[in-house]
Write an enzyme that holds these catalytic residues in place. Structure first.
Site, mmCIF file in Angstrom:
data_model
loop_
_atom_site.group_PDB
_atom_site.id
_atom_site.type_symbol
_atom_site.label_atom_id
_atom_site.label_comp_id
_atom_site.label_asym_id
_atom_site.label_seq_id
_atom_site.Cartn_x
_atom_site.Cartn_y
_atom_site.Cartn_z
ATOM 1 N N GLU A 235 0.850 -1.180 0.000
ATOM 2 C CA GLU A 235 0.000 0.000 0.000
ATOM 3 C C GLU A 235 0.891 1.237 0.000
ATOM 4 O O GLU A 235 1.740 1.407 0.872
ATOM 5 C CB GLU A 235 -0.903 0.018 1.236
ATOM 6 N N GLU B 198 -9.238 9.277 5.943
ATOM 7 C CA GLU B 198 -9.254 8.386 7.104
ATOM 8 C C GLU B 198 -9.553 9.250 8.327
ATOM 9 O O GLU B 198 -8.660 9.918 8.846
ATOM 10 C CB GLU B 198 -7.920 7.664 7.267
#
Length: 248
Positions: free
Chosen positions: A147, A230
């Protein structure tokens, strides 16, 4: 984890019987998504997902014709993992692939991957994160092995996974570089040294830097490109105003 389903926008056209009459496309009707992993499509090209993976508290996003806005966020956590990752993406995420997706595609078969993003920020504890997912296989389901996170902004006492390993310049901008593992995949994070509310860039500039730092090489696959937030607390009003990505 970051996740799923779909709706499509419809264009209406009309023509007069005597002489042709041009009719503008119908306005996009916003879509409200509150389901934990609910999603829809925009522009016939991208998926927008709610992806409330880290909390049981309600989160709703209002999806527009070009992006989304967090409309409800009732969760809160003081540390550890974030509550969710509402995002818009090109590619495949837990078998939910964007319409006509050009991904996964092997890095050796990609000449460039231009992308553009525009954010709106409000108060709260959050990051504005652009995710690039890579795997040795053309994976369309499950967790990828790498990621790559680009933090356009961070608000509050939060930091990327792992530790800070230095700084670099990519796309004419300065970045802190962090490396670590979240227990499921490796993570390389690039944190903007000054807040970015929008930018147009080549995704491969970051992939090439990761290639130089890790085991990733040109035989690996780019599986998805994602942009969202997030949140740890707050965040109502955070928005992706627009997003585009293409694979050349």
């Amino acid at each position: 984890m970051k996740l799923r389903n779909a709706l499509s926008a419809v264009l209406l056209a009309a023509a007069g019987l005597a002489a042709p009459v041009a009719t503008a496309p119908a306005a996009h009707a916003d879509t409200l998504i509150c389901d934990q992993y609910g999603s829809t499509t925009i522009g016939g090209r991208y998926v927008v997902m709610n992806n409330r993976w880290g909390s049981s508290a309600q989160q709703c996003i209002n999806v527009t014709g070009s992006g989304f806005r967090i409309q409800t966020q009732q969760g809160s956590t003081s540390g550890g993992a974030p509550l969710s990752y509402p995002a818009v993406y090109l590619g495949c995420h837990y078998t939910n692939c964007s319409p006509g997706s050009p991904l996964p595609r092997q890095l050796s078969r990609i000449g460039s991957a231009p992308s553009s993003i525009s954010y709106t920020y409000v108060g709260g504890v959050f990051n504005a994160s652009y995710d690039i997912w890579l795997d040795p296989t053309p994976k369309t389901n499950g967790v990828n092995q790498m990621e790559v996170m680009i933090w356009f902004n961070r608000s509050g006492n939060i930091q990327p996974i792992g530790g800070r390993v230095g700084t670099t310049s990519i796309g004419g901008r300065g970045w802190e570089v962090w490396q670590g593992n979240n227990g499921g995949n490796d993570v390389v994070s690039y944190v903007a040294q000054s807040t970015l509310s929008g930018w147009s860039f080549n995704v491969l500039d970051f992939v090439n830097d990761v290639d130089n730092r890790t085991r990733v090489d040109r035989s690996w696959y780019l599986t998805s490109i994602q942009a969202g937030f997030e949140p740890w607390s707050g965040g109502v009003g955070l928005a992706v105003n627009s997003f585009s990505a293409s694979i050349n």
